[in-house]
Motif scaffolding. Structure first.
Motif, PDB file in Angstrom:
ATOM      1  N   SER A   1      -7.892   3.347   4.135  1.00 29.74           N
ATOM      2  CA  SER A   1      -6.697   3.237   4.977  1.00 29.74           C
ATOM      3  C   SER A   1      -6.132   4.585   5.372  1.00 29.74           C
ATOM      4  O   SER A   1      -5.174   4.656   6.136  1.00 29.74           O
TER       5      SER A   1
ATOM      6  N   GLY B   1      -1.786  -3.199   2.674  1.00 29.01           N
ATOM      7  CA  GLY B   1      -1.302  -4.569   2.707  1.00 29.01           C
ATOM      8  C   GLY B   1       0.190  -4.589   2.948  1.00 29.01           C
ATOM      9  O   GLY B   1       0.706  -3.930   3.850  1.00 29.01           O
ATOM     10  N   ARG B   2       0.900  -5.304   2.121  1.00 30.34           N
ATOM     11  CA  ARG B   2       2.358  -5.393   2.248  1.00 30.34           C
ATOM     12  C   ARG B   2       2.994  -5.196   0.880  1.00 30.34           C
ATOM     13  O   ARG B   2       2.548  -5.785  -0.106  1.00 30.34           O
TER      14      ARG B   2
ATOM     15  N   THR C   1      -7.012  -8.889  -2.450  1.00 29.65           N
ATOM     16  CA  THR C   1      -7.126  -8.918  -0.993  1.00 29.65           C
ATOM     17  C   THR C   1      -6.789  -7.579  -0.356  1.00 29.65           C
ATOM     18  O   THR C   1      -7.092  -7.361   0.819  1.00 29.65           O
ATOM     19  N   SER C   2      -6.193  -6.659  -1.116  1.00 31.58           N
ATOM     20  CA  SER C   2      -5.983  -5.310  -0.595  1.00 31.58           C
ATOM     21  C   SER C   2      -7.303  -4.633  -0.278  1.00 31.58           C
ATOM     22  O   SER C   2      -7.343  -3.643   0.461  1.00 31.58           O
TER      23      SER C   2
ATOM     24  N   GLU D   1      -0.093 -15.046  10.989  1.00 37.98           N
ATOM     25  CA  GLU D   1       0.343 -13.651  10.991  1.00 37.98           C
ATOM     26  C   GLU D   1       0.658 -13.162  12.399  1.00 37.98           C
ATOM     27  O   GLU D   1       1.700 -12.549  12.637  1.00 37.98           O
ATOM     28  N   LYS D   2      -0.240 -13.430  13.336  1.00 35.68           N
ATOM     29  CA  LYS D   2      -0.083 -12.906  14.690  1.00 35.68           C
ATOM     30  C   LYS D   2       1.119 -13.493  15.402  1.00 35.68           C
ATOM     31  O   LYS D   2       1.890 -12.784  16.051  1.00 35.68           O
TER      32      LYS D   2
ATOM     33  N   LYS E   1      -5.244  -6.358   3.255  1.00 36.12           N
ATOM     34  CA  LYS E   1      -4.361  -7.501   3.472  1.00 36.12           C
ATOM     35  C   LYS E   1      -3.740  -7.906   2.144  1.00 36.12           C
ATOM     36  O   LYS E   1      -4.197  -7.507   1.073  1.00 36.12           O
ATOM     37  N   GLY E   2      -2.719  -8.752   2.228  1.00 33.47           N
ATOM     38  CA  GLY E   2      -2.119  -9.293   1.013  1.00 33.47           C
ATOM     39  C   GLY E   2      -0.851  -8.568   0.621  1.00 33.47           C
ATOM     40  O   GLY E   2      -0.471  -7.541   1.198  1.00 33.47           O
TER      41      GLY E   2
ATOM     42  N   GLY F   1      -4.826 -15.699  10.429  1.00 32.11           N
ATOM     43  CA  GLY F   1      -4.558 -14.820  11.564  1.00 32.11           C
ATOM     44  C   GLY F   1      -3.531 -15.400  12.509  1.00 32.11           C
ATOM     45  O   GLY F   1      -2.680 -14.684  13.045  1.00 32.11           O
TER      46      GLY F   1
END
Length: 261
Positions: free
Chosen positions: A23, A152-153, A120-121, A214-215, A125-126, A211
């Motif tokens: 990343s 991710g978040r 999931t990172s 999220e989108k 993601k996640g 997706g």
């Protein structure tokens, strides 16, 4: 960028190293790691280009922030081994699920944070759960959020909620994979589809649904309403899930929390 130390390069420690680099949250030369099993750390270094410390004290002396990625039962001993090398000038981020901030504060002078990462990172993601210790500064908070948002978040929550929320994040991939496995198997039992095809279709549908959510920032109910027309086959299937689902998921959470023992 502050130097990042990683003590413990197993599944989660190795994942964090790879995703920070992928990343671009950190460059390889900005990461130093140590693992008791030297071969594992060496393999990670060859793969990613990070530096390897001679011991855990070496990591603490060179890094401004140290991720402690060892098993919960090893945390106290590792912190004892680190000793004065882990001073109040260092930010310690523990990913040990069962070691509370109070214990970390008692065992080290470092500023401490608890993070529960998720597998999931690995695909950036996640959600990673975060709880900051009382000695953490505003700069510490910004740094942790920046690192975790790159993979991710970052979701800051009360530490008391970790056990339950971990079921939705860190444990979640296994639970969701298990559900999708049974979804595909139900179609296979009808005899009209091969296991490989059923798995492929469920996987693609899962990825697409995630997706879409999220989108478009849709809610679960909005997605359901767009697909499940009144009286249609989807609505009938959703009705079964709505009726049977609460019992199944309540039982799953109770079992995971040890309430059935």
């Amino acid at each position: 960028m502050v130097q990042i130390g990683v003590i413990g390069t197993g599944s989660m420690g190795g994942m964090l190293v790879r995703t920070f680099i992928e990343s671009r949250a950190a460059a390889p030369e900005e990461i130093i790691a140590y693992n008791r099993t030297t071969s594992r750390a060496t393999a990670l270094s060859r793969e990613t280009g990070i530096r390897i410390g001679r011991d855990c004290q070496d990591v603490a002396r060179e890094a401004g922030v140290v991720f402690l990625c060892v098993r919960p039962c090893e945390v106290k001993d590792v912190l004892r081994e680190l000793g004065d090398a882990l001073s109040s000038q260092i930010l310690l981020i523990s990913i040990a699920a069962e070691v509370p901030l109070a214990d970390l504060h008692a065992w080290t002078d470092a500023r401490v944070v608890r993070v529960i990462p998720t597998l999931t990172s690995e695909v950036l993601k996640g959600a990673s759960l975060v709880a900051f210790g009382e000695r953490a500064t505003a700069a510490d908070r910004d740094l942790v959020r920046t690192l975790l948002k790159a993979i991710g978040r970052a979701v800051e929550v009360e530490e008391e909620a970790f056990e339950l929320l971990t079921l939705l994040t860190s444990c979640g991939p296994a639970f969701i994979a298990a559900m999708m496995k049974e979804f595909a198997a139900a179609a296979v039992r009808r005899g009209a589809v091969s296991p490989a095809l059923a798995d492929l279709l469920v996987t693609e549908t899962l990825a697409g649904t995630a997706g879409l959510l999220e989108k478009e920032e849709s809610s679960f109910d909005e997605v359901i309403s767009r697909v499940a027309t009144e009286g249609g086959i989807t609505a009938k299937g959703v009705a079964v899930i709505s009726e049977e689902g609460p019992r199944v998921f309540d039982a799953m959470i109770a079992a995971a929390l040890g309430e059935e023992e």
